[in-house]
Design an enzyme around this catalytic site. Sequence first.
Site, mmCIF file in Angstrom:
data_model
loop_
_atom_site.group_PDB
_atom_site.id
_atom_site.type_symbol
_atom_site.label_atom_id
_atom_site.label_comp_id
_atom_site.label_asym_id
_atom_site.label_seq_id
_atom_site.Cartn_x
_atom_site.Cartn_y
_atom_site.Cartn_z
ATOM 1 N N GLY A 120 3.128 3.667 14.036
ATOM 2 C CA GLY A 120 4.046 2.706 13.449
ATOM 3 C C GLY A 120 5.118 2.155 14.368
ATOM 4 O O GLY A 120 5.773 1.171 14.035
ATOM 5 N N ASP A 121 5.330 2.790 15.529
ATOM 6 C CA ASP A 121 6.316 2.309 16.508
ATOM 7 C C ASP A 121 5.787 2.611 17.906
ATOM 8 O O ASP A 121 6.471 3.165 18.757
ATOM 9 C CB ASP A 121 7.659 3.005 16.272
ATOM 10 C CG ASP A 121 8.801 2.384 17.079
ATOM 11 O OD1 ASP A 121 8.608 1.290 17.644
ATOM 12 O OD2 ASP A 121 9.889 2.995 17.140
ATOM 13 N N LEU A 122 4.525 2.216 18.122
ATOM 14 C CA LEU A 122 3.795 2.687 19.294
ATOM 15 C C LEU A 122 4.005 1.796 20.514
ATOM 16 O O LEU A 122 3.084 1.161 21.011
ATOM 17 C CB LEU A 122 2.304 2.810 18.974
ATOM 18 C CG LEU A 122 1.459 3.575 20.009
ATOM 19 C CD1 LEU A 122 2.012 4.959 20.257
ATOM 20 C CD2 LEU A 122 0.013 3.640 19.569
#
Length: 237
Positions: free
Chosen positions: A144-146
């Site tokens: 999700g926040d890669l």
Amino acid sequence: MRRTLGDGREVFVKSGPVSPLFTSEAAGLRWLGPIAVPVISADERHIAVEWVEPEPPTAAAAERFGRDLAATHARGAPAFGAGWPGFIGPLPMDNTPASDWPAFYASQRVLPFVRQAGLDPAPFERALRRAHDVPAEPPARIHGDLWNGNVLWSGGRGVLIDAAAHGGHRETDLAMLALFGAPHLDRILAAYQEVSPLADGWRDRVPLHQLHPLAVHVVLFGGGYRESLISAVTRLL
């Protein structure tokens, strides 16, 4: 902050004012499983994770990471969203579980941050119609926040930290990994596709999946990210 526990284990600790952010991150890291850094403890004031000794990324480590990421995505999720409060960095996200990815992505990921950034949502609403053209897939177990800073290279593999984990579309993780660049990205993608091939045209959909992280960066940092976000949405219109 790096600390040594009484039993000799090295940990990294983040702390701050009382917030569900820490327990949310811990829930996401645990849910992601072996690809993520192990959580030692967490409450509403802190999170402590196992210390990861960094090393330079290699092509072999990148290939292993691509395979590990594909396997993590394939573990799936009950729905789009998650059963815990969502955060990306310090910003809350709506993790209310949903069954329809285009609607989830528009209303719970992109448009809330576009509005927080003070931008006109109308062009984004038009661009987000393209989400209906994305091949439908079951919810994937995504970080999700890669961005590259949330991948630590150690022990010949990539280890995930700072999760904003939820059920999402797997192309979203890959698009964000490409947004700010990653070492040996071509090797990561090739190894990923060996395990779990992406649907045709996925490269053309990268700007769509980048709307969310770019909008988040405009809210957090403003400046040049606004131009990048406008460029991405313009390419989709």
